[in-house]
Design an enzyme around this catalytic site. Sequence first.
Site, PDB file in Angstrom:
ATOM      1  N   ASP A  19      -0.247   0.277  -5.745  1.00  0.00           N
ATOM      2  CA  ASP A  19      -1.375   1.123  -5.374  1.00  0.00           C
ATOM      3  C   ASP A  19      -2.487   0.902  -6.381  1.00  0.00           C
ATOM      4  OD1 ASP A  19      -1.976   3.507  -3.337  1.00  0.00           O
ATOM      5  OD2 ASP A  19      -2.999   3.911  -5.239  1.00  0.00           O
ATOM      6  N   GLY A  55       6.586   7.913   0.380  1.00  0.00           N
ATOM      7  CA  GLY A  55       7.566   8.309   1.389  1.00  0.00           C
ATOM      8  C   GLY A  55       8.282   7.113   1.987  1.00  0.00           C
ATOM      9  N   LYS A  56       7.490   6.125   2.406  1.00  0.00           N
ATOM     10  CA  LYS A  56       8.088   4.923   2.984  1.00  0.00           C
ATOM     11  C   LYS A  56       8.781   4.087   1.912  1.00  0.00           C
ATOM     12  CE  LYS A  56       4.313   4.752   6.305  1.00  0.00           C
ATOM     13  NZ  LYS A  56       3.474   5.624   5.443  1.00  0.00           N
ATOM     14  N   ALA A  73       1.475   4.347  -1.922  1.00  0.00           N
ATOM     15  CA  ALA A  73       1.361   5.789  -2.187  1.00  0.00           C
ATOM     16  C   ALA A  73       1.308   6.597  -0.893  1.00  0.00           C
ATOM     17  CB  ALA A  73       0.111   6.060  -3.029  1.00  0.00           C
ATOM     18  N   PRO A  74       1.880   7.817  -0.900  1.00  0.00           N
ATOM     19  CA  PRO A  74       2.505   8.527  -2.024  1.00  0.00           C
ATOM     20  C   PRO A  74       3.989   8.220  -2.232  1.00  0.00           C
ATOM     21  CG  PRO A  74       2.383   9.985  -0.153  1.00  0.00           C
ATOM     22  CD  PRO A  74       1.745   8.695   0.290  1.00  0.00           C
ATOM     23  N   CYS A 118      -1.732   4.757  10.356  1.00  0.00           N
ATOM     24  CA  CYS A 118      -1.628   6.100  10.934  1.00  0.00           C
ATOM     25  C   CYS A 118      -2.877   6.396  11.744  1.00  0.00           C
ATOM     26  CB  CYS A 118      -1.409   7.157   9.847  1.00  0.00           C
ATOM     27  SG  CYS A 118      -2.679   7.179   8.563  1.00  0.00           S
ATOM     28  N   CYS A 156       0.884  -1.180   0.000  1.00  0.00           N
ATOM     29  CA  CYS A 156       0.000   0.000   0.000  1.00  0.00           C
ATOM     30  C   CYS A 156       0.916   1.224   0.000  1.00  0.00           C
ATOM     31  CB  CYS A 156      -0.910  -0.001   1.212  1.00  0.00           C
ATOM     32  SG  CYS A 156      -1.852  -1.534   1.457  1.00  0.00           S
TER      33      CYS A 156
END
Length: 454
Positions: free
Chosen positions: A292, A271-272, A268-269, A392, A266
């Site tokens: 994604d 960063g990870k 997007a966007p 999150c 999963c």
Amino acid sequence: MDNKLKNKIKDTVRYLAVDILESVENEGAYSNLLLNKVILSEKLSPKDAGLLTEIVYGVIQRKMTLDYGLSSYIKDPKKQLSWLNNLLRVSAYQMVYLTKIPDHAVLFDAVEIAKVKGHAGIASYVNGVLRNVQRNGLRDWKTISNAKKRISVGASMPKWLVAYFIERIGIEETEKMAFSLLEGPFVSLRLQSNEISREEAIGLLKAEGYDAVASPVSHVGIRIHGGKIVDSPLFKDGMLTIQDESSQLVAPVGELEKDFLVLDSCAAPGGKTTHMASYLSASENGKVIALDMYEHKISLINQNAERLHVSDRIETHVLDAKEAVHAFAPESFDVIYVDAPCSGLGLMRRKPEIKYVKNAQDFLDLHQEQLLILDSVSSLLKKGGRLVYSTCTLTKEENQMTVQTFIGNHAEFAIVPIHSDYLDKKSFTPEGFVQIYPHDYGTDGFFISCMVKR
């Protein structure tokens, strides 16, 4: 009112703020995306863009507080037109919380906006309400005797959500968390490049005029207060990227090696994803497969990968993570990450509208969605490989319950306790998961767990 004056009023920051709040409240628009769109389309100056952002976020963050404060002067706000409620909130917010703005400027624009959107009678009503606010202030929520209601109104958090958190973390921690969400967020950066140290990056940022300090949460994290980081040469050159500090803790949990094949289910966007890629080596065939469901989000991942110079280690696919089991060979990945779709309650500081639109059923629905994703990717992991599950959000249904249910259905997986030299012991659950609340470090709220396939 002539058309020239009407158009002039429609161009004001306060008019734009009311329109944005209307879209967020009635159409489900995302405040951050709509703000960026309006700032660009209206070609606002940095000063006006800053004021618009402050008003929109401030009103959303304190909506319930403002409504309670205005209730002394409004008989039945539910019977009022939606735009009128938002106009009064916008005006009262500036008068009470933005002390550098003179009341006469707020009152003038409010009356003129009321004339454009309504008529002279509504304009007179708006003037009367705001004159009362000017003379007497807002109704004081601090005098509410019931603790749950006081926290709910004062921190502008729905009462059911306050009760949910009190049951989970107690009233004292709930109060700290709820009020911490009213504090303005800082910008969190992650050092992507291995070419310079964090200390060197902070020194360069300070030389450029940024107020930069080391993150207390992540060893590659930096915080800045103010300034437009996208203008920094370090950002443009791909040395730094914007990523919340709590989410910077996810990639290291996988204990990645240079030649690993990694699935970011999963992504997007990105960063990870780009953080994961920084541990890998293209020359040793290290690669992240990033998934994604949407093409435009895959484009964001590719753009980030290009800017951060890791596109040679990232391969993107438009694919629903629940279908991953059909797209890849069994036991083909060394590490799998599931940063699952969730209610996002950990983001309430940066996306304050979240707290008004979620409900308890959402937590259970998302729990089921998360289990489907974990079930799909679990067979793709090699024996001895790590499955890192993160969200999150702050709910037990989407965090501990999801992991425990998955483990109960998959005897081949076991929990691996997470360790960190940076985090306080309060951030670790008895099971060895990481649960960060927004008031712990001023970051987003976040949950991280790690499982190994036996």
